[in-house]
Enzyme design. Structure first.
Site, short mmCIF file in Angstrom:
data_model
loop_
_atom_site.label_atom_id
_atom_site.label_comp_id
_atom_site.label_asym_id
_atom_site.label_seq_id
_atom_site.Cartn_x
_atom_site.Cartn_y
_atom_site.Cartn_z
N LEU A 163 0.96 -1.23 0.08
CA LEU A 163 0.00 0.09 0.04
C LEU A 163 0.88 1.39 0.07
CD1 LEU A 163 -3.06 0.47 -0.05
CD2 LEU A 163 -3.05 0.84 2.34
N SER B 190 4.21 -3.07 7.52
CA SER B 190 3.75 -2.71 8.60
C SER B 190 2.41 -1.81 8.29
CB SER B 190 4.62 -1.64 9.65
OG SER B 190 5.04 -0.48 8.80
N ILE C 138 0.82 -5.96 -11.18
CA ILE C 138 1.46 -4.89 -12.17
C ILE C 138 2.83 -4.17 -11.56
CG2 ILE C 138 -0.56 -3.86 -13.29
CD1 ILE C 138 0.48 -2.62 -9.68
N ARG D 20 6.10 -6.67 -10.21
CA ARG D 20 7.49 -7.21 -10.34
C ARG D 20 6.79 -9.02 -10.46
NH1 ARG D 20 8.70 -3.14 -12.19
NH2 ARG D 20 10.64 -2.08 -11.75
N GLU E 197 11.18 -11.18 -19.27
CA GLU E 197 10.85 -10.13 -20.14
C GLU E 197 11.82 -9.76 -21.26
OE1 GLU E 197 9.49 -6.57 -18.36
OE2 GLU E 197 8.12 -7.67 -17.19
N HIS F 33 4.10 -5.09 -20.08
CA HIS F 33 4.73 -4.24 -19.18
C HIS F 33 4.59 -2.63 -19.64
CE1 HIS F 33 8.36 -4.30 -15.89
NE2 HIS F 33 7.48 -3.25 -15.64
#
Length: 310
Positions: free
Chosen positions: A148, A172, A226, A228, A257, A275
């Protein structure tokens, strides 16, 4: 005039921003031109512009005696040898947050395409068919966001507009949101109808989404990545998709890739993009401008705007 070795290949249209800021550029977007520039022009290079997957190795840094700063385009910096940079006193910056709106837009586009079956529906109409399949709605569903940060928050903002509930896992808990915090990735997956991966790559996040987490997401669950590819165990993901233990996946990132496994291409319950999640005119201009601002601050003896480490 300071010289910047440019290893990236996706923002050529906006590189004049750096030249207008007073920097000289050496363009080396291929492995061959990169090796040649490092070997033959290393003494000229003051700064390097790279991307997370392209990185910069310790050996390359050693060949650049005047290197003072490495600027990473975008948030991820997983292939930059940070210990080597720190040992040399080389500053490393990234583009954290700059392209977050564009990445979040793409995450939602993938989510909508996947859950509402848009690619297959489109293909059926083009074939002269009239394939009608009942697909889930979004209202009341829980979207779990792994990571987040700036991108994850932008995704959460968009998902709430679809009347979705938000759960998340971070290193956290955040104190500035009232979303449901889950202590582990597996707990997050179990809580989620849709799991969106938005965490950085690197060894610290490798295979956070493993077979157990995928199984916790379940046969009616969807996964969107979206971030890795390394964050998700691709083998476990493919197995779950093949055997109906996961409803579908949408991927903008891959382990090697631009090579994409044929087994993924053959699956009908996946949506694949090359990507491009962070690419938009707005994001490209802003990320190159952030590089220019970091370089100007560094060479003026001021703190850089987005340091990777203090």
């Amino acid at each position: 005039m300071k010289t910047v070795l440019v290893l990236v290949e996706s923002v050529n249209e906006y590189l004049p921003i750096l030249e207008e800021a007073g920097f000289r550029l050496i363009l080396a977007p291929t492995p061959a031109t990169r090796a040649e520039a490092v070997a033959t022009r290393g003494g000229e290079i003051d700064a390097v512009l790279t991307r997370g997957p392209l990185g910069l190795t310790a050996a390359e840094m050693a060949a650049l005696p005047g290197l003072g700063i490495i600027c990473v385009l975008g948030a991820g910096y997983e292939q930059v040898d940070l210990p080597a940079a720190q040992a040399r006193g080389i500053t490393v910056t990234n583009g954290a947050g700059v392209n977050a709106p564009t990445v979040a837009d793409h995450a939602m586009a993938l989510l909508l395409s996947l859950v509402r079956d848009i690619p297959l529906a489109d293909a059926s109409v083009r074939r002269g068919e009239w394939r009608k399949v009942t697909r889930p709605s979004f209202t009341g569903k829980t979207v779990g966001i792994l990571g987040l940060g700036a991108v994850g928050l932008a995704i959460a903002k968009r998902a709430t507009g679809f009347d979705m509930q938000i759960a998340y896992h971070n290193r956290s808990p955040r104190t500035d949101v009232d979303f449901n915090y889950c202590a582990t990735p597996q707990a997050l997956a179990a809580e989620s109808d849709v799991l969106i991966v938005a965490t950085p790559g690197g060894s610290g996040t490798a295979h956070l989404i493993d077979k157990a987490a995928i199984d916790a997401l379940g046969e009616e669950g969807f996964l969107v990545n979206i971030a890795r590819a390394s964050v998700v165990d691709t083998g476990a993901l493919v197995d779950a998709l093949q055997h109906g233990r996961l409803a579908g996946a949408a991927l903008d990132v891959f382990d090697d890739e631009p090579q994409v496994p044929d087994v993924l291409k053959a699956l009908s319950n996946v949506v694949l993009t090359p990507h491009v999640g962070g690419l938009s005119p707005e994001a490209s201009r802003a990320t190159v401008q952030r590089v220019a601002d970091n370089l100007l601050a560094f060479y003026a003896g001021k703190p850089v705007l987005t340091p990777v480490y203090a």
